[in-house]
Design an enzyme around this catalytic site. Structure first.
Site, PDB file in Angstrom:
ATOM      1  N   TYR A 170      52.836  84.526 -45.396  1.00 22.34           N
ATOM      2  CA  TYR A 170      53.253  83.127 -45.585  1.00 22.34           C
ATOM      3  C   TYR A 170      54.102  83.007 -46.853  1.00 22.34           C
ATOM      4  CZ  TYR A 170      52.895  78.220 -46.982  1.00 22.34           C
ATOM      5  OH  TYR A 170      53.179  76.942 -47.393  1.00 22.34           O
TER       6      TYR A 170
HETATM    7  P1  NAD Z   1      51.353  70.814 -41.271  1.00 21.28           P
HETATM    8  O1  NAD Z   1      51.063  72.055 -40.494  1.00 21.28           O
HETATM    9  O2  NAD Z   1      50.385  69.698 -41.206  1.00 21.28           O
HETATM   10  O3  NAD Z   1      52.785  70.263 -40.879  1.00 21.28           O
HETATM   11  C1  NAD Z   1      53.822  71.052 -40.361  1.00 21.28           C
HETATM   12  C2  NAD Z   1      54.322  70.398 -39.076  1.00 21.28           C
HETATM   13  O4  NAD Z   1      55.446  71.134 -38.631  1.00 21.28           O
HETATM   14  C3  NAD Z   1      53.292  70.422 -37.951  1.00 21.28           C
HETATM   15  O5  NAD Z   1      53.101  69.129 -37.428  1.00 21.28           O
HETATM   16  C4  NAD Z   1      53.881  71.363 -36.913  1.00 21.28           C
HETATM   17  O6  NAD Z   1      53.590  70.941 -35.590  1.00 21.28           O
HETATM   18  C5  NAD Z   1      55.371  71.291 -37.226  1.00 21.28           C
HETATM   19  N1  NAD Z   1      56.077  72.526 -36.898  1.00 21.28           N
HETATM   20  C6  NAD Z   1      55.730  73.799 -37.203  1.00 21.28           C
HETATM   21  N2  NAD Z   1      56.630  74.671 -36.731  1.00 21.28           N
HETATM   22  C7  NAD Z   1      57.593  73.932 -36.123  1.00 21.28           C
HETATM   23  C8  NAD Z   1      58.801  74.259 -35.430  1.00 21.28           C
HETATM   24  N3  NAD Z   1      59.168  75.532 -35.276  1.00 21.28           N
HETATM   25  N4  NAD Z   1      59.549  73.253 -34.932  1.00 21.28           N
HETATM   26  C9  NAD Z   1      59.159  71.957 -35.061  1.00 21.28           C
HETATM   27  N5  NAD Z   1      58.022  71.593 -35.701  1.00 21.28           N
HETATM   28  C10 NAD Z   1      57.252  72.566 -36.220  1.00 21.28           C
HETATM   29  O7  NAD Z   1      51.554  71.298 -42.786  1.00 21.28           O
HETATM   30  P2  NAD Z   1      51.678  70.431 -44.131  1.00 21.28           P
HETATM   31  O8  NAD Z   1      50.469  70.682 -44.935  1.00 21.28           O
HETATM   32  O9  NAD Z   1      52.083  69.042 -43.825  1.00 21.28           O
HETATM   33  O10 NAD Z   1      52.877  71.188 -44.829  1.00 21.28           O
HETATM   34  C11 NAD Z   1      54.200  70.676 -44.852  1.00 21.28           C
HETATM   35  C12 NAD Z   1      55.094  71.678 -45.569  1.00 21.28           C
HETATM   36  O11 NAD Z   1      54.628  71.880 -46.901  1.00 21.28           O
HETATM   37  C13 NAD Z   1      55.108  73.065 -44.931  1.00 21.28           C
HETATM   38  O12 NAD Z   1      56.404  73.595 -45.093  1.00 21.28           O
HETATM   39  C14 NAD Z   1      54.119  73.849 -45.768  1.00 21.28           C
HETATM   40  O13 NAD Z   1      54.384  75.230 -45.730  1.00 21.28           O
HETATM   41  C15 NAD Z   1      54.400  73.250 -47.133  1.00 21.28           C
HETATM   42  N6  NAD Z   1      53.266  73.369 -48.078  1.00 21.28           N
HETATM   43  C16 NAD Z   1      52.103  72.688 -47.840  1.00 21.28           C
HETATM   44  C17 NAD Z   1      51.061  72.803 -48.747  1.00 21.28           C
HETATM   45  C18 NAD Z   1      49.749  72.069 -48.553  1.00 21.28           C
HETATM   46  O14 NAD Z   1      48.841  72.288 -49.353  1.00 21.28           O
HETATM   47  N7  NAD Z   1      49.604  71.219 -47.541  1.00 21.28           N
HETATM   48  C19 NAD Z   1      51.205  73.605 -49.896  1.00 21.28           C
HETATM   49  C20 NAD Z   1      52.404  74.272 -50.092  1.00 21.28           C
HETATM   50  C21 NAD Z   1      53.447  74.134 -49.191  1.00 21.28           C
END
Ligand code: NAD
Length: 367
Positions: A170
Site C-alpha cells: 500500500y
Molecule cells: P475508502 O475505501 O472508504 O474510500 C475509497 C473509495 O474509493 C471507496 O468507496 C471505493 O469503492 C472507491 N474506489 C476504490 N478503487 C476504485 C476504483 N478503481 N475506481 C473507482 N472507485 C474506487 O477509503 P478512505 O479512508 O475514504 O480513503 C480515501 C483516500 O485517503 C484513499 O486514497 C486512501 O488511501 C487515503 N488515506 C486514507 C487514510 C485513512 O486513515 N482513512 C489514511 C491515509 C490515506
C-alpha cells in the site's frame, strides 16, 4: 439523457465564487465527507465510485444516499475507465479533481496485491491523463498517505523526510503515486497537491480500521488484539479526526489555484505541493482501547500480541508546520472528543440499519 442531466445538475455551482469539483471515491469515508462539505459551501460536486466490495457495500450505499439528499450525484464507474472520465470532463467543465478513490488498508495487500496496482497506480495515471486532456485543465488534489514515511525512524515526520523505505505494498503504491504525480506536473504542467493523511477516523468511517472493529468487538465481548513492538514497545498512531481532514482538503482545493508557496516547487506555471495532514499528538493503541471502554461503558477483553510483520509501522506522528503555514490547517479535535462522535454515530447507525434489516425480513416473511 437522464444520466447527463444528473451529472450537470450535481456539478452546478451555487455561488459565484464556487468551484466545480469531481470527487473520486465519493462513496468512501473521506470522499463522502469532503463531497458534502464542498456542496454545503456552494461548490458544484460530482462523485465517482466503483462501489467495490473491499468492505461493507451497504455502508457505501448509505453514504451515497446521504450525498444524494445533499444534491451530489455519484457516477458508478471505475477510475480506470478512460472513456467514462473523458465523458465526464466533456459534459461539465471541472475546475478541481479531489482524487480519493484508492485501495486502502495495508493488510489486504497480502492477499490481493493487484487491487493496489489497479487503483493506486494505474487508476491514478488514468485520472491524471484525463485531467491533462481536459479543457480547462483542472487542478488535482489527491490523497497520498503517512505510510510513505515507512520504516523511517525519525519522528515527527516532515514532508522533506526520507520516503524510500515503504513497509507495505500500500505504502509503495502511494509513494509511486507521488512520483507519478510529479511527472504530470513536470511534463504537462498540471497543478498538483498531494495530502499525506494520518489515520483518519470518525462517523461513517471504515470498518477495516482498528478503532472501528475494536468498537464492534468490545460491544460483542470479543477479545481485541493490541499490538506491541519489540520489547513491548508502544504502537501508536497520530489519529486525525475527519472534520479536521475535511477542512485541510477544502483548504487545499482553495489553495490549488494560487501560485506556488514554499511548500512546492515551481514547474512552469503550475505548483506541485505535498502536505502532511495529521493531528501532531500520537496516542497508543492501548489508550485508544481505554477511551473506547470509557465511551462504550464496556470493559474490553484485551490481548497483547507482538506486532506481526504485515505492513504496519510502529509509530506515526505528523509535523504539520507546512500545512499550518500555507493552508491555515489547524486540527482541533482530541481523540476523546472525536471518538465520542464516532461512537454516537456507530450506535445509531447500527441500531437503525439492524432494525431496518429486521423489519425487511419481517416483511419478506409475511409476504
Ligand atoms: P475508502 O475505501 O472508504 O474510500 C475509497 C473509495 O474509493 C471507496 O468507496 C471505493 O469503492 C472507491 N474506489 C476504490 N478503487 C476504485 C476504483 N478503481 N475506481 C473507482 N472507485 C474506487 O477509503 P478512505 O479512508 O475514504 O480513503 C480515501 C483516500 O485517503 C484513499 O486514497 C486512501 O488511501 C487515503 N488515506 C486514507 C487514510 C485513512 O486513515 N482513512 C489514511 C491515509 C490515506
Amino acid at each position: 439523457p437522464a444520466w447527463e442531466k444528473r451529472v450537470r445538475s450535481s456539478a452546478r455551482v451555487r455561488r459565484a465564487s464556487g468551484k466545480s469539483v469531481l470527487v473520486t471515491g465519493a462513496a468512501g469515508f473521506v470522499g463522502m465527507h469532503v463531497a458534502a462539505a464542498l456542496k454545503r459551501r456552494g461548490d458544484g460536486v460530482l462523485g465517482l465510485d466503483n462501489y467495490n466490495a473491499y468492505y461493507d457495500p451497504d455502508l457505501k450505499r448509505a453514504r451515497q444516499a446521504l450525498l444524494d439528499r445533499a444534491g451530489v450525484f455519484i457516477v458508478e464507474g471505475d477510475i480506470n475507465d478512460a472513456a467514462l472520465l473523458r465523458k465526464l470532463f466533456d459534459v461539465v467543465p471541472i475546475s478541481h479533481v479531489v482524487h480519493l478513490a484508492a485501495q486502502a488498508g495495508v493488510r489486504h495487500a497480502l492477499t490481493d496485491p493487484g487491487s493496489y496496482i489497479h487503483s493506486n497506480v494505474a487508476g491514478l495515471v488514468a485520472v491524471l491523463e484525463a485531467a491533462k486532456a481536459a479543457d480547462p485543465q483542472p487542478a488535482v488534489v489527491w490523497a497520498s498517505s503517512s505510510s510513505v514515511y515507512g520504516l523511517n525512524s525519525k519522528v515527527p515526520f516532515s514532508e522533506a523526510d526520507r520516503t524510500d523505505r515503504p513497509a507495505s505494498l500500500y505504502a509503495a503504491t502511494k509513494k509511486a503515486g507521488e512520483e507519478i504525480a510529479h511527472v504530470y506536473n513536470n511534463i504537462y504542467g498540471l497543478s498538483i497537491t498531494g495530502l499525506r493523511f494520518f489515520t483518519v477516523y470518525g462517523p461513517w468511517g471504515r470498518p477495516d480500521m482498528a478503532y472501528f472493529f475494536f468498537t464492534r468487538d468490545i460491544l460483542r465481548g470479543k477479545p481485541v488484539s493490541i499490538f506491541e513492538g519489540p520489547d513491548h514497545a508502544t504502537v501508536a498512531r497520530d489519529f486525525t479526526y475527519i472534520d479536521d481532514i475535511v477542512r485541510g482538503c477544502v483548504a487545499a482545493v482553495d489553495h490549488a489555484g494560487k501560485s506556488t508557496g514554499s511548500g512546492g516547487k515551481k514547474h512552469g506555471q503550475a505548483p506541485f505541493r505535498i502536505y502532511n495532514l495529521g493531528n501532531t499528538s500520537p496516542v497508543s493503541v492501548s489508550d485508544l482501547v481505554s477511551i473506547l471502554e470509557q465511551l462504550l461503558k464496556v470493559k474490553a477483553v484485551k490481548k497483547f500480541v507482538k506486532m506481526p510483520r504485515n505492513g504496519d509501522v510502529q509509530f506515526t506522528h505528523a509535523n504539520i508546520t507546512l500545512a499550518e503555514k500555507e493552508l491555515g490547517y489547524h486540527p482541533t479535535t482530541s481523540l476523546h472528543s472525536g471518538l465520542k462522535k464516532f461512537v454516537r454515530w456507530y450506535l445509531e447507525y447500527y441500531s437503525t440499519s439492524l432494525s431496518k434489516q429486521a423489519s425487511e425480513e419481517d416483511r419478506s416473511i409475511s409476504s
